[in-house]
Write a protein that holds these residues in place. Structure first.
Motif, PDB file in Angstrom:
ATOM      1  N   GLU A 172       0.820  -1.212   0.000  1.00  0.00           N
ATOM      2  CA  GLU A 172       0.000   0.000   0.000  1.00  0.00           C
ATOM      3  C   GLU A 172       0.856   1.265   0.000  1.00  0.00           C
ATOM      4  OE1 GLU A 172      -2.834  -0.033   3.133  1.00  0.00           O
ATOM      5  OE2 GLU A 172      -3.816  -1.886   2.459  1.00  0.00           O
ATOM      6  N   HIS A 173       2.011   1.193   0.682  1.00  0.00           N
ATOM      7  CA  HIS A 173       2.904   2.346   0.756  1.00  0.00           C
ATOM      8  C   HIS A 173       4.260   1.964   0.178  1.00  0.00           C
ATOM      9  CE1 HIS A 173       5.227   5.461   3.416  1.00  0.00           C
ATOM     10  NE2 HIS A 173       5.162   5.830   2.156  1.00  0.00           N
ATOM     11  N   ARG A 217       0.042   5.134  -1.816  1.00  0.00           N
ATOM     12  CA  ARG A 217       0.915   6.220  -1.390  1.00  0.00           C
ATOM     13  C   ARG A 217       2.349   5.888  -1.815  1.00  0.00           C
ATOM     14  NH1 ARG A 217       0.849  10.385   2.582  1.00  0.00           N
ATOM     15  NH2 ARG A 217       2.960  10.987   3.258  1.00  0.00           N
ATOM     16  N   THR A 219       6.191   7.650  -1.351  1.00  0.00           N
ATOM     17  CA  THR A 219       7.025   8.693  -0.746  1.00  0.00           C
ATOM     18  C   THR A 219       8.392   8.701  -1.421  1.00  0.00           C
ATOM     19  OG1 THR A 219       5.928   8.463   1.400  1.00  0.00           O
ATOM     20  CG2 THR A 219       8.091   9.506   1.391  1.00  0.00           C
ATOM     21  N   CYS A 336       6.570   0.962   5.575  1.00  0.00           N
ATOM     22  CA  CYS A 336       6.262   0.854   4.146  1.00  0.00           C
ATOM     23  C   CYS A 336       6.232  -0.623   3.767  1.00  0.00           C
ATOM     24  CB  CYS A 336       7.274   1.618   3.299  1.00  0.00           C
ATOM     25  SG  CYS A 336       8.973   1.049   3.496  1.00  0.00           S
TER      26      CYS A 336
END
Length: 582
Positions: A172-173, A217, A219, A336
């Motif tokens: 998901e991240h 998401r 980053t 993450c």
């Protein structure tokens, strides 16, 4: 030489008045046509070839590629949702289709043929192989990271990366280590809904995996401050314009940017202004389903893994000393599910004869001239490292071509160089299935047909073996067609001559209007001396297009007697392929 020049001028005058057209010819006394070999068919290779062919009237360029198709970074590195960036392929195709450029694919330099062997057969060798390896971070758990280079190859259909199966269905991240254009490309592809990508040339197998992705998401980590980001304004602005994307840029990281950017050059100032604006707008977009975020002054220390699954990343907090990032000694944990390394690319030492620099990942060179190897040059990322965009590569390659031409003029090598006429049989004797231009074109046209059936630009073939099968079929058909066309069917004293060194190419011209064949009349020349002959050609039997007059300089060659044929018809000049007299 003076007599030869006067004779050529006289014949040009005659041809002008009979055909009412201008004719451009290489010097009839030039016994040694420059042969240049280019390793790599990406932007650096093609822009170098383009400049060489444009600036020199007779130079011949052979381009070697380890893949079965040309275009390198443009095909396999540019993001699939940026088709406008790939428009330069049209220029490259025009270069490849000229009679002085020859493509040889599926050839691995250093394995199938060596750089010393190429130097023996070319007046100049250009290394334009790009940068195809990752820079490593050398941290614990790095083996659990995904390589951005491989991820880019995967979603662009690069055969050697088609096996990749990133765990998108359970992540998901995602964290991308790096803040360059490639990092933004990766974030954009991972976050994009499949409907946004399906009309581009993303392979169907990749779309299937992306459709199962749970990534919401991404980053992007930078070890330095916002003023040091490596991406461009265009790339960042695109990320802000995609409706389904929100973004998270902390205002406390960026409050100093307006004052900092006041005295910077315009392009950099605009970029930092946009970063600052993103920090101001973040709060209004973070409620969207898909978010990209920028984090600064953070360096990865270790990848955390439990039961073989990535669960987080340990980060070192940094401070700036001048423009250098220095660890503060403090760390933090970032949860993450996926980590992608995008810390830059580097070249590889693919041939032991090349002076490779381990520290920069480049071929050692000064002004494109490779150190210690006269007649060998490096351009693009192979020479400079992965800096700039395609336009900067073009500038670098044009400059390299100018240096090559200057060296060829000042240090003329009078020894005969056979180029592909020697190297191609050598490769074939070693069992290499060389893909020539007809084979590469058939692969590309097959992809376009597959894509049209799916409502997209193209469906890339991701199997190298399948590419070779398609190319082999095309080249076999091409050879068969040539043999069929070689049967003499025109009346009169017609000579169909064959080149024993170039796959039995027939001495014919293609009617430019109807794509029918015209045959040459006249007695073959022995090719022992530089002479110029004018020969009539039959009109096309199908469309009756023009009687044409050809002015032919026959250049002496002790080995194969290759000649160049220039034809003038209907007010324009057209170069025909290299032919031979046997």
């Amino acid at each position: 030489m003076i007599a030869s020049h006067c004779k050529r001028q006289l014949l040009q005058c005659i041809l002008h008045h009979t055909c009412r057209a201008a004719l451009s010819l290489p010097s009839a006394g030039a016994t040694n046509v420059p042969k240049v070999c280019i390793i790599g068919t990406g932007p650096a290779g093609f822009y170098t070839a383009m400049k060489l062919i444009k600036e020199h009237p007779s130079v011949c360029v052979d381009m070697y590629e380890k893949l079965a198709v040309p275009h390198g970074l443009v095909r396999y590195g540019v993001a699939p949702d940026h088709p406008e960036v790939k428009n330069c392929i049209n220029q490259f195709t025009s270069v490849a289709n000229t009679d002085r450029c020859f493509f040889l694919g599926n050839v691995t330099i250093g394995k199938d043929v060596t750089v010393p062997e190429l130097r023996d057969n070319y007046h100049a060798v250009v290394v334009a192989s790009g940068a195809w390896e990752d820079r490593k971070l050398n941290i614990p758990g790095e083996e659990n990271m995904l390589s951005a280079r491989r991820l880019v190859g995967w979603y662009n259909g690069l055969p050697q990366d088609s096996w990749l199966k990133p765990p998108l269905h359970q992540a998901e991240h995602a964290v991308v280590v790096g803040q360059g254009n490639v990092a933004l490309d990766v974030a954009r592809i991972l976050l994009s809904p499949v409907d946004r990508l399906k009309s581009f040339d993303v392979p169907e197998a990749v779309l299937e995996q992306l459709s199962q992705s749970r990534v919401r998401r991404v980053t992007l980590l930078g070890r330095r401050a916002p003023q040091h980001v490596a991406f461009t304004t265009k790339e960042l602005r695109e990320m802000t314009k995609i409706d389904s994307f929100g973004y998270d840029v902390r205002s406390e990281d960026c409050h100093h940017l307006p004052a900092y950017s006041e005295n910077l050059e315009r392009a950099r100032r605009r970029l930092l202004q946009l970063v600052h604006q993103c920090s101001l707008d973040s709060l209004t977009t973070t409620t969207r389903e898909r978010i990209w975020a920028l984090r600064f002054l953070r360096s990865p220390c270790a990848v955390t893994v439990q039961d073989g699954v990535v669960t987080g990343l340990t980060l070192s907090r940094n401070r700036l000393e001048g423009d250098r990032a220095v660890p503060t000694g403090d760390t933090e944990e970032l949860a993450c599910d996926l980590v992608v390394r995008s810390a830059g690319y580097m070249g590889t030492k693919f041939d032991p004869a090349l002076p490779y620099r381990e520290d920069t990942g480049t071929i050692a060179n000064v002004n494109s001239r490779v150190t210690g190897l006269p007649g060998v040059y490096a351009t693009g990322w192979a020479g400079s490292g992965p800096v700039g965009v395609i336009v900067s590569t073009m500038t670098d390659s044009f400059q390299c071509a100018k240096i090559i031409l200057k060296d060829l003029e000042q240090h003329q090598d009078t020894s005969p160089k056979q180029g592909k006429d020697t190297v191609l049989p050598l490769l074939q004797s070693r069992g290499v299935k060389v893909v020539l231009q007809p084979g590469a074109e058939r692969i590309l046209s097959t992809e376009a047909e597959l894509g049209a059936n799916l409502g997209k630009l193209r469906e890339k073939i991701t199997s190298h073996e399948s590419m070779l099968e398609i190319a082999d079929s095309a080249q076999s058909n091409s050879a068969s067609d040539q043999k069929k066309d070689a049967a003499p069917q025109s009346p009169g004293n017609v000579y169909w001559r064959f080149c024993s060194r170039l796959c039995s190419k027939t001495n014919v011209l293609n009617c430019e209007l109807q794509q029918h064949w015209l045959s040459c009349l006249g007695t073959p020349c022995c090719g022992h001396a530089p002479i110029v002959a004018m020969r009539p050609l039959w009109p096309c039997a199908h469309c009756g297009h023009a009687p044409v007059v050809a002015m032919r300089p026959l250049l002496p060659c002790a080995h194969c007697c290759h000649v160049f044929l220039t034809v003038t018809r209907n007010g324009g000049s057209q170069r025909a392929p290299d032919l031979s007299v046997v």
